[in-house]
Scaffold this motif. Structure first.
Motif, mmCIF file in Angstrom:
data_model
loop_
_atom_site.group_PDB
_atom_site.id
_atom_site.type_symbol
_atom_site.label_atom_id
_atom_site.label_comp_id
_atom_site.label_asym_id
_atom_site.label_seq_id
_atom_site.Cartn_x
_atom_site.Cartn_y
_atom_site.Cartn_z
ATOM 1 N N PHE A 163 0.208 -1.713 0.026
ATOM 2 C CA PHE A 163 0.187 0.144 0.214
ATOM 3 C C PHE A 163 1.196 1.168 -0.066
ATOM 4 O O PHE A 163 0.528 2.220 -0.523
ATOM 5 C CB PHE A 163 -1.025 0.188 1.335
ATOM 6 N N SER A 164 2.413 1.163 0.804
ATOM 7 C CA SER A 164 2.206 2.517 0.893
ATOM 8 C C SER A 164 3.297 2.719 -0.233
ATOM 9 O O SER A 164 3.833 3.944 -0.297
ATOM 10 C CB SER A 164 3.707 2.260 2.113
ATOM 11 N N THR A 165 3.266 1.364 -0.548
ATOM 12 C CA THR A 165 4.393 1.984 -2.792
ATOM 13 C C THR A 165 3.511 2.090 -3.833
ATOM 14 O O THR A 165 4.254 1.814 -4.788
ATOM 15 C CB THR A 165 5.305 1.349 -2.134
ATOM 16 N N LYS A 180 -8.912 3.896 -8.397
ATOM 17 C CA LYS A 180 -9.049 3.903 -6.943
ATOM 18 C C LYS A 180 -8.485 4.684 -6.247
ATOM 19 O O LYS A 180 -6.855 5.298 -6.711
ATOM 20 C CB LYS A 180 -8.697 2.192 -6.353
ATOM 21 N N PRO A 181 -8.947 5.652 -5.538
ATOM 22 C CA PRO A 181 -8.295 6.049 -4.242
ATOM 23 C C PRO A 181 -7.081 6.184 -3.215
ATOM 24 O O PRO A 181 -7.465 4.501 -3.459
ATOM 25 C CB PRO A 181 -9.354 6.153 -3.518
ATOM 26 N N TRP A 182 -5.932 6.480 -3.220
ATOM 27 C CA TRP A 182 -5.087 5.729 -2.742
ATOM 28 C C TRP A 182 -4.841 5.807 -0.787
ATOM 29 O O TRP A 182 -4.773 6.708 -0.479
ATOM 30 C CB TRP A 182 -3.690 6.494 -2.858
ATOM 31 N N LYS A 183 -6.018 4.913 -0.614
ATOM 32 C CA LYS A 183 -5.904 4.586 0.982
ATOM 33 C C LYS A 183 -6.620 3.586 1.690
ATOM 34 O O LYS A 183 -6.786 2.793 0.688
ATOM 35 C CB LYS A 183 -7.551 5.648 1.282
ATOM 36 N N GLY A 228 -3.825 11.705 -1.252
ATOM 37 C CA GLY A 228 -3.582 10.240 -1.258
ATOM 38 C C GLY A 228 -2.737 9.753 0.188
ATOM 39 O O GLY A 228 -2.493 11.122 0.796
ATOM 40 N N GLY A 229 -3.080 8.296 0.081
ATOM 41 C CA GLY A 229 -1.548 7.754 0.883
ATOM 42 C C GLY A 229 -1.866 7.406 2.860
ATOM 43 O O GLY A 229 -1.079 7.692 3.514
ATOM 44 N N ARG A 230 -2.963 8.083 2.370
ATOM 45 C CA ARG A 230 -3.674 7.327 4.449
ATOM 46 C C ARG A 230 -4.352 5.937 4.561
ATOM 47 O O ARG A 230 -5.061 5.547 3.698
ATOM 48 C CB ARG A 230 -5.073 8.791 4.728
ATOM 49 N N LEU A 231 -3.877 5.783 5.897
ATOM 50 C CA LEU A 231 -4.452 4.756 6.164
ATOM 51 C C LEU A 231 -5.029 4.984 7.513
ATOM 52 O O LEU A 231 -4.570 5.142 8.023
ATOM 53 C CB LEU A 231 -3.116 3.983 7.003
ATOM 54 N N MET A 232 -6.275 4.483 6.884
ATOM 55 C CA MET A 232 -6.777 4.489 8.298
ATOM 56 C C MET A 232 -7.394 3.119 8.889
ATOM 57 O O MET A 232 -7.274 2.257 8.287
ATOM 58 C CB MET A 232 -8.992 4.982 7.825
ATOM 59 N N VAL A 233 -7.494 2.795 10.872
ATOM 60 C CA VAL A 233 -7.127 1.737 11.594
ATOM 61 C C VAL A 233 -8.246 2.198 12.358
ATOM 62 O O VAL A 233 -8.323 2.849 13.044
ATOM 63 C CB VAL A 233 -6.096 1.386 11.999
ATOM 64 N N PHE A 234 -9.194 0.562 12.453
ATOM 65 C CA PHE A 234 -10.635 1.248 13.285
ATOM 66 C C PHE A 234 -10.909 -0.011 14.538
ATOM 67 O O PHE A 234 -9.676 -1.355 13.586
ATOM 68 C CB PHE A 234 -11.522 0.876 12.900
ATOM 69 N N THR A 235 -10.462 0.063 15.179
ATOM 70 C CA THR A 235 -10.307 -1.118 16.249
ATOM 71 C C THR A 235 -11.895 -1.423 16.820
ATOM 72 O O THR A 235 -12.129 0.177 16.944
ATOM 73 C CB THR A 235 -9.938 -1.030 17.565
ATOM 74 N N THR A 236 -12.148 -2.210 17.559
ATOM 75 C CA THR A 236 -13.204 -2.395 18.613
ATOM 76 C C THR A 236 -13.010 -4.070 18.970
ATOM 77 O O THR A 236 -12.351 -4.574 18.134
ATOM 78 C CB THR A 236 -14.445 -2.834 16.884
ATOM 79 N N ASN A 237 -14.215 -4.156 20.043
ATOM 80 C CA ASN A 237 -14.607 -5.306 20.947
ATOM 81 C C ASN A 237 -14.953 -6.438 20.598
ATOM 82 O O ASN A 237 -15.330 -6.858 20.466
ATOM 83 C CB ASN A 237 -14.387 -4.523 22.322
ATOM 84 N N ASN A 238 -16.159 -4.981 19.722
ATOM 85 C CA ASN A 238 -17.689 -6.178 19.137
ATOM 86 C C ASN A 238 -17.961 -5.746 18.131
ATOM 87 O O ASN A 238 -18.498 -4.467 17.517
ATOM 88 C CB ASN A 238 -18.502 -5.228 20.585
ATOM 89 N N VAL A 239 -16.868 -6.563 16.762
ATOM 90 C CA VAL A 239 -17.525 -6.262 15.519
ATOM 91 C C VAL A 239 -18.849 -6.391 15.059
ATOM 92 O O VAL A 239 -19.215 -6.076 14.947
ATOM 93 C CB VAL A 239 -16.554 -7.470 15.092
ATOM 94 N N GLU A 240 -19.965 -7.137 15.961
ATOM 95 C CA GLU A 240 -21.322 -7.470 15.582
ATOM 96 C C GLU A 240 -21.771 -6.017 15.741
ATOM 97 O O GLU A 240 -23.227 -5.984 15.685
ATOM 98 C CB GLU A 240 -21.276 -8.401 16.755
ATOM 99 N N VAL A 245 -18.509 -1.667 8.203
ATOM 100 C CA VAL A 245 -17.295 -2.703 8.042
ATOM 101 C C VAL A 245 -17.088 -2.978 6.474
ATOM 102 O O VAL A 245 -16.043 -4.036 6.150
ATOM 103 C CB VAL A 245 -17.787 -3.646 8.970
ATOM 104 N N ARG A 246 -17.778 -3.082 5.425
ATOM 105 C CA ARG A 246 -18.087 -3.318 4.416
ATOM 106 C C ARG A 246 -16.603 -3.117 3.895
ATOM 107 O O ARG A 246 -15.853 -2.103 4.213
ATOM 108 C CB ARG A 246 -19.026 -3.153 3.151
ATOM 109 N N ARG A 247 -15.710 -4.338 2.567
ATOM 110 C CA ARG A 247 -14.627 -3.747 1.632
ATOM 111 C C ARG A 247 -14.806 -2.688 0.851
ATOM 112 O O ARG A 247 -15.840 -2.246 0.364
ATOM 113 C CB ARG A 247 -14.247 -5.074 0.681
ATOM 114 N N GLY A 248 -13.989 -1.763 0.976
ATOM 115 C CA GLY A 248 -13.774 -0.539 0.458
ATOM 116 C C GLY A 248 -13.989 0.800 1.616
ATOM 117 O O GLY A 248 -13.529 1.370 1.106
ATOM 118 N N ARG A 249 -14.433 0.192 2.581
ATOM 119 C CA ARG A 249 -14.283 1.152 3.492
ATOM 120 C C ARG A 249 -13.626 0.594 5.000
ATOM 121 O O ARG A 249 -12.149 0.782 5.297
ATOM 122 C CB ARG A 249 -15.585 1.811 4.629
ATOM 123 N N MET A 250 -13.259 -0.477 4.996
ATOM 124 C CA MET A 250 -12.412 -1.331 6.214
ATOM 125 C C MET A 250 -12.438 -2.479 5.093
ATOM 126 O O MET A 250 -12.885 -3.318 5.959
ATOM 127 C CB MET A 250 -12.771 -1.157 7.149
#
Length: 487
Positions: free
Chosen positions: A240-242, A252-255, A360-372, A379-384
């Motif tokens: 991704f970074s390169t 596609k947007p570089w993210k 471009g060039g941004r990495l977005m990281v989400f965390t959760t204890n309860n994905v449901e 949570v769909r692909r393209g966003r996460m």
């Protein structure tokens, strides 16, 4: 003979009264002339003032042999994050090339570096030479903007002004500016200090605040995770970074978005730190509850520079934002809309809408204890794009922790620990807390001491799990369970 103009008196007569009247008439004529002249000037200025000013400016400009380009620090003028990137690159370039010329400097201390980094101070200037062309740099501050504040401090943007001769315009604009940007970014990347930012809001807008230098020691080499899984994540991050040109070619947007999910203590925050250290990316920690509106959220994301990590931790805790668009009032039996500061649609648009392709060039990281608990649209692909499950500690993860904490790779007690880890549910954080040394080196108590201590913890955990399972089976036999859960 009768005088036809008696009020003028006779010529040659020196009567004081006649002389005073003559002077009064002259004064009135001068005053009237001044009034007419003033009105004429106002008429000319109102109708032709702008034209005359433009002509005068063009005349002065044509006679001035110099050209000036201004690079502002902030992006309040709508320039976006690229404004700050250019400013930072120029500052780094001048610090490494030209700061020794300035009579007045400012010293920025950097952790783990003995000598301070010298930068040009406000109001000072330096010169530089490129391919036989001399240019001049000046660091200044804009005037007060009265209505723009950041917190309680007045926002006065700094800027670098580049001055050069008109005859050198082509080489300066076409080659020198690009040389400064590339050289400045290269120098910064070679020995830059990662930084941690967090957001804040006020009635005047939303801003990123520098919190501290990011010195988290986490690396993938010391991360308690299966080797194959780590290698897969590292490969994905590097690709991704390169991949700027690749993303551009496929349209596609570089993210890229990452979702880290699992129980508390499984290493989600440590994983983020390892990502930042691997890519040398600054971390922007976004607190959604502190954002006042969708527009403020867009402004914040627009101010995140390229090659950075946007982090939204425990996104499941922002339930009104992520999984609730309306609520039913049970008392009045009607559905009412929830007035939220940041809506789900606003969040989705920022991470995967037209707005998300702004830079471009941004990495977005989400965390959760309860994905449901998260909305399926989030949570769909393209966003996460990549979902990473952070699990309980396995034997391979334990071996890494044993190497980190006890400096051992093999031991006769490892077999028993492997058996217990298959039956227990302990997190890497629990194992690390058990293995951490309290009194200096491991030899002080012996490695067996910590390994036996871990075995006791794992045995207790296994007994607890068995006890819970027995209780659930008993309740199920009595009909007290419904769909696998207690009523």
């Amino acid at each position: 003979m009768v005088n036809p103009l008696p009020f003028m008196g006779h010529q040659g007569q020196g009567s004081p009264g006649h002389e005073g009247m003559s002077q009064m008439g002259l004064g009135m004529a001068i005053a009237a002339s001044m009034v007419v002249l003033t009105m004429f000037q106002q008429f000319l200025f109102s109708h032709f003032g702008g034209y005359l000013e433009r002509c005068l400016r063009k005349l002065v400009s044509s006679m001035d042999p110099y050209v000036q380009i201004r690079f502002t620090e902030d992006s309040t003028d709508g320039g976006g994050p690229k404004n700050y990137e250019a400013y930072a690159a120029i500052e780094t370039y001048l610090s490494s090339k030209c700061s020794a010329q300035a009579p007045r400097l400012k010293a920025n201390s950097v952790r783990d570096i003995n000598a301070p980094v010298l930068c040009v101070d406000d109001g000072e200037g330096v010169s530089d030479e490129f391919n036989g062309v001399t240019v001049w740099w000046h660091l200044g501050r804009e005037k007060d903007q009265g209505d723009i504040y950041r917190g309680s401090r007045r926002n006065r943007n700094r800027y670098y002004a580049l001055t050069f001769r008109k005859k050198n315009r082509e080489i300066v604009v076409g080659e020198y500016v690009r040389h400064v940007m590339e050289e400045g970014k290269a120098v910064a990347a070679s020995h830059r200090q990662l930084k941690l930012y967090s957001n804040s809001s006020s009635e005047h807008g939303a801003y990123w605040n520098y919190i501290m230098d990011f010195d988290h020691p986490a690396k993938f080499e010391t991360l308690a995770m299966e080797k194959e899984k780590k290698e897969e994540i590292i490969d994905d991050l590097i690709r991704f970074s390169t991949g700027r040109e690749y993303y551009k070619r496929i349209g596609k947007p570089w993210k890229r978005g990452y979702l880290l999910y699992g129980p508390p203590g499984t290493g989600k925050s440590t994983m983020i730190a390892a990502m930042a250290n691997l890519l040398s990316y600054d971390v922007y920690d976004l607190e959604l509850t502190a954002v006042l509106s969708n527009a403020a959220l867009k402004r914040l994301l627009n101010r995140i520079p390229c090659n950075s990590i946007l982090v939204i931790e425990d996104i499941d805790c922002s339930s009104k934002i992520t999984n609730q668009r309306e609520m039913t009032n049970q008392d009045e039996e009607k559905t009412v809309k929830i007035l939220e500061k940041v809506t789900l649609s606003g969040l989705l648009n920022c991470i995967d809408g037209l707005f998300s392709a702004n830079d471009g060039g941004r990495l977005m990281v989400f965390t959760t204890n309860n994905v449901e608990a998260l909305d399926s649209a989030l949570v769909r692909r393209g966003r996460m794009d990549k979902h990473i499950q952070m699990t309980y500690c396995g034997f391979e993860a334990f071996r890494i922790l044993a190497k980190n904490y006890l400096r051992i790779e093999e031991h006769e007690l490892f077999g028993r620990i492997e058996e217990l880890l298959k039956e227990s549910s302990v997190t890497p954080a629990d194992v690390a807390e058990t293995l951490i040394e309290r009194r200096g080196k491991a030899e002080d108590c012996g490695r067996e001491y910590y390994l036996n201590k871990l075995i006791r913890v794992l045995e207790e955990n296994c007994e607890t799990k068995k006890s819970i399972n027995r209780e659930m089976l008993e309740k199920k036999g009595k009909g007290e369970l419904e769909n696998g859960e207690c009523k």
